[in-house]
Scaffold this active site. Structure first.
Site, PDB file in Angstrom:
ATOM      1  N   ASP A  14       0.857  -1.199   0.000  1.00 55.52           N
ATOM      2  CA  ASP A  14       0.000   0.000   0.000  1.00 55.52           C
ATOM      3  C   ASP A  14       0.883   1.235   0.000  1.00 55.52           C
ATOM      4  OD1 ASP A  14      -1.985   2.076   0.927  1.00 55.52           O
ATOM      5  OD2 ASP A  14      -3.264   0.330   1.251  1.00 55.52           O
ATOM      6  N   ILE A  50       1.391   0.653  -6.696  1.00 57.05           N
ATOM      7  CA  ILE A  50       1.106  -0.489  -7.586  1.00 57.05           C
ATOM      8  C   ILE A  50       1.624  -0.238  -8.997  1.00 57.05           C
ATOM      9  CG2 ILE A  50      -0.813  -1.527  -6.339  1.00 57.05           C
ATOM     10  CD1 ILE A  50      -2.723   0.077  -8.194  1.00 57.05           C
ATOM     11  N   ALA A  95      -6.219  -2.086  -4.118  1.00 56.19           N
ATOM     12  CA  ALA A  95      -5.721  -0.708  -4.295  1.00 56.19           C
ATOM     13  C   ALA A  95      -6.390  -0.042  -5.493  1.00 56.19           C
ATOM     14  CB  ALA A  95      -4.210  -0.740  -4.484  1.00 56.19           C
ATOM     15  N   TYR A 135     -15.252   5.754 -12.977  1.00 62.74           N
ATOM     16  CA  TYR A 135     -14.880   4.750 -11.976  1.00 62.74           C
ATOM     17  C   TYR A 135     -15.282   3.342 -12.440  1.00 62.74           C
ATOM     18  CZ  TYR A 135     -15.312   1.945  -7.723  1.00 62.74           C
ATOM     19  OH  TYR A 135     -15.230   0.936  -6.803  1.00 62.74           O
ATOM     20  N   LYS A 138     -12.897  -0.135 -13.779  1.00 66.50           N
ATOM     21  CA  LYS A 138     -12.977  -1.496 -13.229  1.00 66.50           C
ATOM     22  C   LYS A 138     -13.331  -2.492 -14.328  1.00 66.50           C
ATOM     23  CE  LYS A 138     -12.174  -0.653  -8.838  1.00 66.50           C
ATOM     24  NZ  LYS A 138     -11.248  -1.383  -7.989  1.00 66.50           N
ATOM     25  N   PHE A 162     -29.704  12.860  -1.424  1.00 65.69           N
ATOM     26  CA  PHE A 162     -29.751  13.279  -2.826  1.00 65.69           C
ATOM     27  C   PHE A 162     -31.001  12.744  -3.517  1.00 65.69           C
ATOM     28  CE2 PHE A 162     -25.173  13.002  -1.696  1.00 65.69           C
ATOM     29  CZ  PHE A 162     -24.904  14.365  -1.736  1.00 65.69           C
TER      30      PHE A 162
HETATM   31  N1  LIG Z   1     -16.113   0.754  -0.392  1.00 68.26           N
HETATM   32  C1  LIG Z   1     -17.055   0.296  -1.226  1.00 68.26           C
HETATM   33  O1  LIG Z   1     -18.262   0.390  -0.977  1.00 68.26           O
HETATM   34  C2  LIG Z   1     -16.641  -0.389  -2.520  1.00 68.26           C
HETATM   35  C3  LIG Z   1     -17.647  -0.842  -3.395  1.00 68.26           C
HETATM   36  C4  LIG Z   1     -17.254  -1.490  -4.569  1.00 68.26           C
HETATM   37  C5  LIG Z   1     -15.913  -1.691  -4.852  1.00 68.26           C
HETATM   38  N2  LIG Z   1     -14.964  -1.221  -3.995  1.00 68.26           N
HETATM   39  C6  LIG Z   1     -13.548  -1.440  -4.326  1.00 68.26           C
HETATM   40  O2  LIG Z   1     -12.904  -2.014  -3.204  1.00 68.26           O
HETATM   41  C7  LIG Z   1     -11.549  -1.587  -3.127  1.00 68.26           C
HETATM   42  C8  LIG Z   1     -11.249  -1.099  -1.723  1.00 68.26           C
HETATM   43  O3  LIG Z   1     -12.149  -0.063  -1.362  1.00 68.26           O
HETATM   44  P1  LIG Z   1     -12.024   0.644   0.062  1.00 68.26           P
HETATM   45  O4  LIG Z   1     -13.347   1.207   0.414  1.00 68.26           O
HETATM   46  O5  LIG Z   1     -11.350  -0.273   1.001  1.00 68.26           O
HETATM   47  O6  LIG Z   1     -11.044   1.844  -0.305  1.00 68.26           O
HETATM   48  P2  LIG Z   1      -9.868   2.510   0.546  1.00 68.26           P
HETATM   49  O7  LIG Z   1      -9.558   3.824  -0.078  1.00 68.26           O
HETATM   50  O8  LIG Z   1     -10.191   2.471   1.998  1.00 68.26           O
HETATM   51  O9  LIG Z   1      -8.658   1.494   0.286  1.00 68.26           O
HETATM   52  C9  LIG Z   1      -7.881   1.535  -0.885  1.00 68.26           C
HETATM   53  C10 LIG Z   1      -6.438   1.343  -0.476  1.00 68.26           C
HETATM   54  O10 LIG Z   1      -5.620   1.313  -1.645  1.00 68.26           O
HETATM   55  C11 LIG Z   1      -4.476   2.109  -1.424  1.00 68.26           C
HETATM   56  N3  LIG Z   1      -4.008   2.582  -2.747  1.00 68.26           N
HETATM   57  C12 LIG Z   1      -4.691   3.360  -3.629  1.00 68.26           C
HETATM   58  N4  LIG Z   1      -3.935   3.592  -4.703  1.00 68.26           N
HETATM   59  C13 LIG Z   1      -2.762   2.932  -4.517  1.00 68.26           C
HETATM   60  C14 LIG Z   1      -1.575   2.795  -5.287  1.00 68.26           C
HETATM   61  N5  LIG Z   1      -1.431   3.412  -6.471  1.00 68.26           N
HETATM   62  N6  LIG Z   1      -0.570   2.023  -4.800  1.00 68.26           N
HETATM   63  C15 LIG Z   1      -0.690   1.399  -3.596  1.00 68.26           C
HETATM   64  N7  LIG Z   1      -1.784   1.514  -2.811  1.00 68.26           N
HETATM   65  C16 LIG Z   1      -2.814   2.276  -3.271  1.00 68.26           C
HETATM   66  C17 LIG Z   1      -4.943   3.224  -0.517  1.00 68.26           C
HETATM   67  O11 LIG Z   1      -3.889   3.813   0.211  1.00 68.26           O
HETATM   68  C18 LIG Z   1      -5.907   2.479   0.408  1.00 68.26           C
HETATM   69  O12 LIG Z   1      -5.246   1.942   1.518  1.00 68.26           O
HETATM   70  C19 LIG Z   1     -11.369  -0.557  -4.221  1.00 68.26           C
HETATM   71  O13 LIG Z   1     -10.750  -1.201  -5.331  1.00 68.26           O
HETATM   72  C20 LIG Z   1     -12.787  -0.155  -4.578  1.00 68.26           C
HETATM   73  O14 LIG Z   1     -12.894   0.235  -5.914  1.00 68.26           O
HETATM   74  C21 LIG Z   1     -15.293  -0.580  -2.835  1.00 68.26           C
END
Ligand SMILES: NC(=O)c1ccc[n+]([C@@H]2O[C@H](COP(=O)([O-])OP(=O)(O)OC[C@H]3O[C@@H](n4cnc5c(N)ncnc54)[C@H](O)[C@@H]3O)[C@@H](O)[C@H]2O)c1
Length: 335
Positions: free
Chosen positions: A36, A56, A78, A145, A149, A211
């Protein structure tokens, strides 16, 4: 040791869902390494496995981590995930979510790991043609977004053919709640998700704007599918196990299949916290469908995945327990 020896690299493991997944993987017997860059994550959230700080997109650094920790599988969280921001700043989203993820896949193709579990999203479906949404629903994202994906979901098929990677894409609906042991929880900045925002409004933070209250739903507010973060974490363990056992690539929805309206969520937060949630009505957001919820059966049968927290009350209770003990989230000096 679960799996076939070696470690599991959890990219984004300092974030919300990744930190819960690191715990679940550890508890299932996997050796976990978190990768991370802490752009949105928290050092303090890494409670299971060593933290390797890196981006990454840095293919050499990812390759180095894969070799150093003898990684046999990557669970990839990430990414950036704010839909509105992705519409305003698509370049950042394509760079991080597409170019960054390709960096991980390229590193995997060059090194040992052959299994990839991918955080995808219901946003890849776009405006639903019907609900509940099954995995066979057309994928036509309506924001950058979701598009980023979907690009990766499509790339995975080519990486499988060319490099022998096996993969599972997990399309989450709305992640919510917190670790029932209180070890980790949600701490996004800014917070974009409804339950933490409603809790914040109830405890004196900024007021909550809803909203749109004129949708064609029973109470006029949008219907969404809230799935507990520890249940999501458990699904990743099952997906990884399925890849190890069968090498069969596939995509699964992760949702409960039970829609809840924004007003229901607010009412639940009020009931669970015993506090009033002040809220106002704002305009609809462009691209917000009236109802988004999963047909969850494929993951239930294919991964034997059954949510332990399928009801809104227990989701909100765990979220409230986390926010009550951590009103300002993780220690900001360590993130
Ligand atoms: N939270 C939701 O409701 C939700 C819904 C659908 C999909 N997702 C997907 O789940 C995943 C995690 O979501 P989350 O809510 O835990 O998000 P988050 O922001 O809490 O966690 C993402 C992590 O990735 C790290 N990161 C981002 N870019 C990076 C990079 N270039 N190199 C290294 N680390 C990097 C960030 O520091 C963070 O710790 C994401 O891929 C998101 O698209 C989340």
């Amino acid at each position: 040791m679960a799996g076939n020896g070696g470690s599991v690299l959890v990219t984004g493991g300092a974030g919300y869902i990744g930190s819960h997944a690191a715990k679940a993987l550890h508890q299932a017997g996997y050796r976990v390494v978190v990768y991370d860059n802490l752009v949105a994550g928290h050092r303090e959230a890494v409670k299971y496995g060593e933290l390797v700080e890196g981006d990454i997109a840095d293919v050499d650094a990812v390759r180095d981590a894969l070799r150093r920790y003898d990684v046999f599988a990557v669970v990839h969280f990430a990414a950036f995930l704010d839909v509105g921001e992705s519409v305003r700043e698509p370049a950042r989203y394509y760079r991080n979510n597409v170019v960054g993820t390709l960096g991980v896949l390229e590193a995997m193709a060059a090194e040992r790991p052959r299994h990839f579990v991918f955080s995808s999203t219901c946003a890849t479906y776009g405006e639903p043609l019907e609900v509940p949404i099954a995995e066979t629903h057309p994928q036509q994202p309506i924001n950058a977004y979701g598009e980023t994906k979907l690009v990766i979901e499509r790339a995975l098929r080519h990486f499988e053919r060319a490099y022998g990677l096996s993969w599972i894409a997990l399309r989450y609906f709305n992640a919510a709640g917190a670790d029932p042991d209180g070890e980790m929880g949600e701490d996004h900045s800014p917070e974009i998700h409804l339950i933490p925002r409603a809790i914040s409004a109830a405890t004196g933070g900024s007021g909550l704007q809803v909203f749109g209250t004129d949708y064609p739903t029973p109470d006029g507010t949008c219907l969404r599918d809230y799935v507990h973060v520890s249940d999501l974490a458990d699904a990743h363990v099952r997906a990884l196990q399925a890849l190890v056992e069968t090498g069969q690539s596939d995509a699964y929805n992760l949702g409960t299949g039970r829609p809840h309206s924004v007003r229901e969520v607010i009412d639940t937060v009020q009931r669970v916290t015993g506090l009033e949630v002040p809220w106002t009505t704002g305009p609809r957001r462009p691209g917000d469908p009236a109802a988004l919820y999963a047909a969850p059966h494929k993951a239930q049968t294919g991964l034997q995945w059954t949510p332990r927290f399928p009801d809104l009350d227990s989701i909100v209770r765990t979220a409230w327990a986390w926010h009550r003990t951590r009103p300002t989230g993780y220690d900001t000096s360590s993130s």
